[in-house]
Scaffold this motif. Sequence first.
Motif, PDB file in Angstrom:
ATOM      1  N   SER A  26       0.848  -1.191   0.000  1.00 38.27           N
ATOM      2  CA  SER A  26       0.000   0.000   0.000  1.00 38.27           C
ATOM      3  C   SER A  26       0.884   1.241   0.000  1.00 38.27           C
ATOM      4  CB  SER A  26      -0.922   0.028   1.230  1.00 38.27           C
ATOM      5  OG  SER A  26      -0.159   0.111   2.426  1.00 38.27           O
ATOM      6  N   THR A  27       0.281   2.353  -0.381  1.00 45.02           N
ATOM      7  CA  THR A  27       0.914   3.662  -0.250  1.00 45.02           C
ATOM      8  C   THR A  27      -0.067   4.581   0.466  1.00 45.02           C
ATOM      9  OG1 THR A  27       0.097   4.358  -2.412  1.00 45.02           O
ATOM     10  CG2 THR A  27       2.301   3.383  -2.329  1.00 45.02           C
ATOM     11  N   GLN A  28       0.436   5.479   1.264  1.00 44.03           N
ATOM     12  CA  GLN A  28      -0.417   6.344   2.080  1.00 44.03           C
ATOM     13  C   GLN A  28       0.148   7.755   2.116  1.00 44.03           C
ATOM     14  OE1 GLN A  28      -0.013   4.236   5.778  1.00 44.03           O
ATOM     15  NE2 GLN A  28      -1.936   3.125   5.519  1.00 44.03           N
ATOM     16  N   THR A  29      -0.738   8.695   2.371  1.00 41.44           N
ATOM     17  CA  THR A  29      -0.331  10.052   2.722  1.00 41.44           C
ATOM     18  C   THR A  29      -0.240  10.125   4.235  1.00 41.44           C
ATOM     19  OG1 THR A  29      -1.445  10.988   0.790  1.00 41.44           O
ATOM     20  CG2 THR A  29      -0.920  12.486   2.604  1.00 41.44           C
ATOM     21  N   LEU A  30       0.891  10.542   4.736  1.00 36.78           N
ATOM     22  CA  LEU A  30       1.109  10.554   6.180  1.00 36.78           C
ATOM     23  C   LEU A  30       0.583  11.837   6.806  1.00 36.78           C
ATOM     24  CD1 LEU A  30       4.688   9.041   6.539  1.00 36.78           C
ATOM     25  CD2 LEU A  30       2.484   7.887   6.687  1.00 36.78           C
ATOM     26  N   LEU A  31       0.017  11.709   7.995  1.00 36.29           N
ATOM     27  CA  LEU A  31      -0.365  12.851   8.820  1.00 36.29           C
ATOM     28  C   LEU A  31       0.736  13.048   9.854  1.00 36.29           C
ATOM     29  CD1 LEU A  31      -4.143  12.016   9.410  1.00 36.29           C
ATOM     30  CD2 LEU A  31      -3.191  13.647   7.774  1.00 36.29           C
ATOM     31  N   VAL A  32       1.397  14.191   9.810  1.00 34.23           N
ATOM     32  CA  VAL A  32       2.515  14.466  10.708  1.00 34.23           C
ATOM     33  C   VAL A  32       2.195  15.680  11.555  1.00 34.23           C
ATOM     34  CG1 VAL A  32       4.220  13.428   9.180  1.00 34.23           C
ATOM     35  CG2 VAL A  32       3.683  15.830   8.932  1.00 34.23           C
ATOM     36  N   ASP A  33       2.753  15.721  12.750  1.00 29.87           N
ATOM     37  CA  ASP A  33       2.508  16.848  13.651  1.00 29.87           C
ATOM     38  C   ASP A  33       3.505  17.969  13.373  1.00 29.87           C
ATOM     39  OD1 ASP A  33       4.891  15.937  14.658  1.00 29.87           O
ATOM     40  OD2 ASP A  33       4.076  15.278  16.580  1.00 29.87           O
ATOM     41  N   ASP A  34       3.534  18.951  14.259  1.00 30.45           N
ATOM     42  CA  ASP A  34       4.404  20.103  14.050  1.00 30.45           C
ATOM     43  C   ASP A  34       5.878  19.731  14.018  1.00 30.45           C
ATOM     44  OD1 ASP A  34       2.182  21.693  14.015  1.00 30.45           O
ATOM     45  OD2 ASP A  34       2.261  22.174  16.144  1.00 30.45           O
ATOM     46  N   HIS A  35       6.223  18.617  14.634  1.00 31.94           N
ATOM     47  CA  HIS A  35       7.626  18.183  14.696  1.00 31.94           C
ATOM     48  C   HIS A  35       7.907  17.046  13.716  1.00 31.94           C
ATOM     49  CE1 HIS A  35       8.089  20.717  18.207  1.00 31.94           C
ATOM     50  NE2 HIS A  35       7.042  20.136  18.755  1.00 31.94           N
ATOM     51  N   ARG A  36       7.025  16.875  12.715  1.00 28.59           N
ATOM     52  CA  ARG A  36       7.199  15.910  11.628  1.00 28.59           C
ATOM     53  C   ARG A  36       7.173  14.467  12.119  1.00 28.59           C
ATOM     54  NH1 ARG A  36      10.410  20.154  11.331  1.00 28.59           N
ATOM     55  NH2 ARG A  36      10.256  21.555   9.517  1.00 28.59           N
ATOM     56  N   ARG A  37       6.473  14.224  13.210  1.00 27.90           N
ATOM     57  CA  ARG A  37       6.289  12.864  13.700  1.00 27.90           C
ATOM     58  C   ARG A  37       4.971  12.322  13.164  1.00 27.90           C
ATOM     59  NH1 ARG A  37       7.532  14.120  19.974  1.00 27.90           N
ATOM     60  NH2 ARG A  37       5.904  15.628  19.486  1.00 27.90           N
ATOM     61  N   CYS A  38       5.003  11.077  12.701  1.00 20.20           N
ATOM     62  CA  CYS A  38       3.825  10.469  12.091  1.00 20.20           C
ATOM     63  C   CYS A  38       2.807  10.117  13.174  1.00 20.20           C
ATOM     64  CB  CYS A  38       4.223   9.226  11.307  1.00 20.20           C
ATOM     65  SG  CYS A  38       2.832   8.363  10.572  1.00 20.20           S
ATOM     66  N   VAL A  39       1.569  10.601  13.003  1.00 20.90           N
ATOM     67  CA  VAL A  39       0.485  10.282  13.928  1.00 20.90           C
ATOM     68  C   VAL A  39      -0.681   9.601  13.225  1.00 20.90           C
ATOM     69  CG1 VAL A  39       1.083  12.159  15.490  1.00 20.90           C
ATOM     70  CG2 VAL A  39      -0.548  12.579  13.656  1.00 20.90           C
ATOM     71  N   GLY A  40      -0.635   9.515  11.899  1.00 22.93           N
ATOM     72  CA  GLY A  40      -1.736   8.900  11.179  1.00 22.93           C
ATOM     73  C   GLY A  40      -1.431   8.826   9.696  1.00 22.93           C
ATOM     74  N   ALA A  41      -2.454   8.444   8.912  1.00 25.06           N
ATOM     75  CA  ALA A  41      -2.257   8.275   7.472  1.00 25.06           C
ATOM     76  C   ALA A  41      -3.594   8.413   6.760  1.00 25.06           C
ATOM     77  CB  ALA A  41      -1.623   6.923   7.160  1.00 25.06           C
ATOM     78  N   LEU A  48      -3.814  17.547  17.617  1.00 20.65           N
ATOM     79  CA  LEU A  48      -4.375  16.772  16.520  1.00 20.65           C
ATOM     80  C   LEU A  48      -5.144  17.643  15.533  1.00 20.65           C
ATOM     81  CD1 LEU A  48      -5.649  13.531  18.297  1.00 20.65           C
ATOM     82  CD2 LEU A  48      -3.674  13.807  16.800  1.00 20.65           C
ATOM     83  N   GLY A  49      -5.790  18.700  16.027  1.00 27.80           N
ATOM     84  CA  GLY A  49      -6.541  19.571  15.132  1.00 27.80           C
ATOM     85  C   GLY A  49      -5.648  20.207  14.082  1.00 27.80           C
ATOM     86  N   ALA A  50      -4.490  20.729  14.501  1.00 29.84           N
ATOM     87  CA  ALA A  50      -3.551  21.321  13.547  1.00 29.84           C
ATOM     88  C   ALA A  50      -2.991  20.274  12.596  1.00 29.84           C
ATOM     89  CB  ALA A  50      -2.419  22.017  14.307  1.00 29.84           C
ATOM     90  N   THR A  51      -2.785  19.066  13.088  1.00 32.07           N
ATOM     91  CA  THR A  51      -2.272  17.998  12.223  1.00 32.07           C
ATOM     92  C   THR A  51      -3.268  17.646  11.123  1.00 32.07           C
ATOM     93  OG1 THR A  51      -0.961  17.077  14.042  1.00 32.07           O
ATOM     94  CG2 THR A  51      -1.468  15.613  12.198  1.00 32.07           C
ATOM     95  N   LEU A  52      -4.536  17.550  11.478  1.00 34.66           N
ATOM     96  CA  LEU A  52      -5.558  17.211  10.479  1.00 34.66           C
ATOM     97  C   LEU A  52      -5.733  18.343   9.474  1.00 34.66           C
ATOM     98  CD1 LEU A  52      -8.189  15.506  12.801  1.00 34.66           C
ATOM     99  CD2 LEU A  52      -6.486  14.423  11.343  1.00 34.66           C
ATOM    100  N   LYS A  53      -5.645  19.583   9.920  1.00 37.84           N
ATOM    101  CA  LYS A  53      -5.720  20.709   8.988  1.00 37.84           C
ATOM    102  C   LYS A  53      -4.525  20.694   8.033  1.00 37.84           C
ATOM    103  CE  LYS A  53      -8.327  23.803  12.028  1.00 37.84           C
ATOM    104  NZ  LYS A  53      -8.299  25.075  12.794  1.00 37.84           N
ATOM    105  N   ARG A  54      -3.376  20.317   8.535  1.00 40.73           N
ATOM    106  CA  ARG A  54      -2.198  20.233   7.681  1.00 40.73           C
ATOM    107  C   ARG A  54      -2.390  19.142   6.625  1.00 40.73           C
ATOM    108  NH1 ARG A  54       0.931  19.225  11.380  1.00 40.73           N
ATOM    109  NH2 ARG A  54       1.380  21.346  12.001  1.00 40.73           N
ATOM    110  N   GLY A  55      -3.015  18.030   6.999  1.00 42.69           N
ATOM    111  CA  GLY A  55      -3.304  16.991   6.025  1.00 42.69           C
ATOM    112  C   GLY A  55      -4.278  17.453   4.955  1.00 42.69           C
ATOM    113  N   GLN A  56      -5.261  18.241   5.352  1.00 42.86           N
ATOM    114  CA  GLN A  56      -6.204  18.772   4.369  1.00 42.86           C
ATOM    115  C   GLN A  56      -5.505  19.722   3.403  1.00 42.86           C
ATOM    116  OE1 GLN A  56      -9.537  17.962   3.975  1.00 42.86           O
ATOM    117  NE2 GLN A  56      -9.273  19.151   2.107  1.00 42.86           N
ATOM    118  N   ARG A  57      -4.602  20.540   3.914  1.00 42.26           N
ATOM    119  CA  ARG A  57      -3.865  21.455   3.042  1.00 42.26           C
ATOM    120  C   ARG A  57      -2.973  20.681   2.070  1.00 42.26           C
ATOM    121  NH1 ARG A  57      -3.183  24.504   7.883  1.00 42.26           N
ATOM    122  NH2 ARG A  57      -1.056  23.697   8.076  1.00 42.26           N
TER     123      ARG A  57
END
Length: 908
Positions: free
Chosen positions: A569-584, A846-855
């Motif tokens: 599989s391939t995924q788009t990663l959700l990363v936090d402000d410090h570029r740590r993966c928290v989701g996909a 998490l809110g900022a992380t999800l907004k970053r994924g949307q962007r």
Amino acid sequence: GTEAEDDEVLAGNLGKIRNYLELLDTYSLHHFLIWKGKTLDTTPEFESYQRKYQPGWPGIRAVIDRLEQILSRYAVPLAIVDGGAVASLASCALDSLATNDVVACIENIDQVRPLLAMPGQAKPEGTKRQKRRWGAVKIQAMARMVIAKHKYLTAIRWRRAATKIQCQARRMAALLIVQAKLAVQRSKDSEVWDGLADVLKANWARAKANAKSNAKVLAMSKAGPGPDLGMEGVEMDMAQLSTVGAGRLEVHLPSLSIDEELRLGLPHYPTDQNLSILGRLCGLVDRNIAHMVVVVPRELPQDVSEYWIKLLELAGVEDAAARLTLLVPERGGDYPTHLPLASLLLYSPIAMRRLTHICGRYKCAYVVPAVCGWQEKLLAVRINTPLLAPAPAAAQLYMSHSGAKRTFDAARVNVAIGAHDIYDQEDLIIALTKLIASNLDIDDWLLKTDGDFNGECAACLHCSKLKSVQDLRNERAELVHLHDGDKSIWHSPDVQLLARAKLLKDLQDNLATSLSLGGSDLLPDWLSFLRRFLRTGGVVEAEPPAACLLGRAAAHLLVEPDGEVQVQSTQTLLVDDHRRCVGALYPQTLVPDAALRSAAESIGNELYNRGAIGYSTITFVCFRDALTGAKRVWAEELELFLTPSAAAHATFLSLVMPGKPMGIFATTGSGSAFDAAASTSAGGMTSATDGDSSMQTSVSNSSLGPSIGTGPPGTMTATAATGLTSALTKGPGGEPARGYATLTRLYHPKLTTQQLGSFFKLCRLQGVSFDLRSKTGTVFNVVDSLSSGLVAVVTVAAGAEQALAKITKIVEFFSRHIGTRTAAGEFQKQQAGGVNFDGMDEFMGLGATLKRGQRSMTAARGVPMPTPGKSVVDSGAGGAGTPGGSNGGVKFKEGPRRREAGRKRTGG
């Protein structure tokens, strides 16, 4: 008459004298004198003393004689003796009396003691010849005493030295014996390990053949008897279906055997090991797996295990409870919580015997670990079962950032501009100086330590905080203007030397203040980060400018023991402000999926060439070229284990395709059929070029589906490809293909107060559920009891954007019904200096992380290209945007702790 009167007077006085003597005998202290060694026995006091103690006088006389000898020998002129004390001594055995006891009878001992203690005071007795003899004996005795004392001390010293030498010799001998035994044991373990690798390779080929036979039998049973096959043949094959491949056992050991310092710094380390368990359990959908053993750190509550079994039944797993064994190390509670799960299992003899017994019942058995360490290797040898993972030394090397870059370079996959294998502070500053001087338009440089885990030990250098960088940018603009727009003038050696000199001084003074650390409590300040960086080594990488950055994507691989590489599989990663993966997010839409898969396959082939098999996840940085607007990727990280985001994909497949095999042997090509379909439906990215020749990859070379027809594995005929695509762009029920979003770890401290039943009841009341008909909704991965406060979430929808919207609502659901930080809490945090006092920082981010994924998804669909010339992020060394070719390269001398150090610059 006179004599008669005198007699009368005498007779009268005799009575008085007699009375006086009686009074003297009664009330006298009976002290007598010894003058120059002789007792004055004519005094009234002595006569009275003699009269009173007449019955015991012989013993008293002996004590007095002893006193006279002592006082005469030491020339004591006068001694006052207490007669009562002498009488008391006379009642004891005279032979046992010590000199001090006799001397204690002297009343004026204060005047006598100095004379008794004066050296040379005592005079020898006897004749002159006897005295000389006595003196010679005394001298000889003293000399012999000194000689004997010297010999004794020498013997003691020699004995102690001999004892120490013998102890050291015995210790060294024991050490050599132990080392020899360990070497023999390691040699035996190495032979067993190599033998297990060969066994795994042979069993793997046999299991793949069995899986193909199973698939053929199932296909024939659904199609009915053909012209050349009667009903008897079909019934016979169906009867064999239960035995073909029935001997395969999977043991899942989600142990994170990482560095102890990292384990101590992870606040939820025991629970973090359970994050991928649900995805691992979904492997039971594959009918070729006869049994699965999952090792868990602690005894799970009954409602959690029942919840897992229920999810497996909904996924179409037959006999889930009978085919699954949850193994708990019985000694897990006796050891610290930061020990890896593999160590707890090794230290639990009952669990080890049970696991060995289960593995011995199956011919094809293997262990699927997480991060592989020495514990996993020893465990595999003890239970005589191979690991579907690289050797611990290879895993540690290739998972480090420096080792990963060398692997990417050998696979001819583009990596970020930077330097690796840095072990010295001076080398670090010099590397940064050269890199910044050659690439002034890059604002952020990432400093990562080797041996890092999920970005816990990383820092970012912000060039905007360095005054010299802005000055150099202005100088570069003036220099280019003077040379009629020729940008290559900036990369001339003389200009670079002057720029580096200015940067070097600025970095030496302001490096610590220009960095932002990764936000982990493990490395709270620059000094602690620098100590770890220099101890483990590290890399420096360029971060694409924010105007060009699209996000980060991941490709999940399985490198099989026979060399076949499956891009699962391939995924788009959700990363936090410090570029740590928290989701996909799935499907991945940042860059053309075929190019990502092609790069991942190249890396997988290189890993197999280096002896690294098993699951792996490759992280890519996706961005747009500032000059051409083409999408490009840099390979960034390599994780050689089944990550939680990869396991989430297996959970997704089991939800949308219940009962359909999607395990290791579900297909003969690379990846799953549903994955290929979703990639095709995600904007037609499978064969898109997007204006970039480096991203062109045909469907036949991307190995996205099973081998159909007569072509080799990984290819398909045109008719088969068309039929597969048209069939899989819709789900099993004819609905559009699904996408999902996952949060691999959702920690909420107030979740610890919830019971599992009440939590699910609250979810149902708020409409948080999964619809089995439409195959959409939300599924929680309960990794442990809710007392840990940690869960994982998977939301399934018609596409990635809808799934992201659903998971955003889940975060809002937690905020409204579980709790969030109040205004008073924010004030307390400010008063505490920004300390995460209530544990809510992770959830609040998490809110900022999800907004970053949307962007990121919005930018990937197409945004206005950055102004040309604003970035030097290009597609190749020496290409457009990097005049001068290899200019800016960084190389270091080879040292005892440094391997082939040097900067690796390639394009995306």
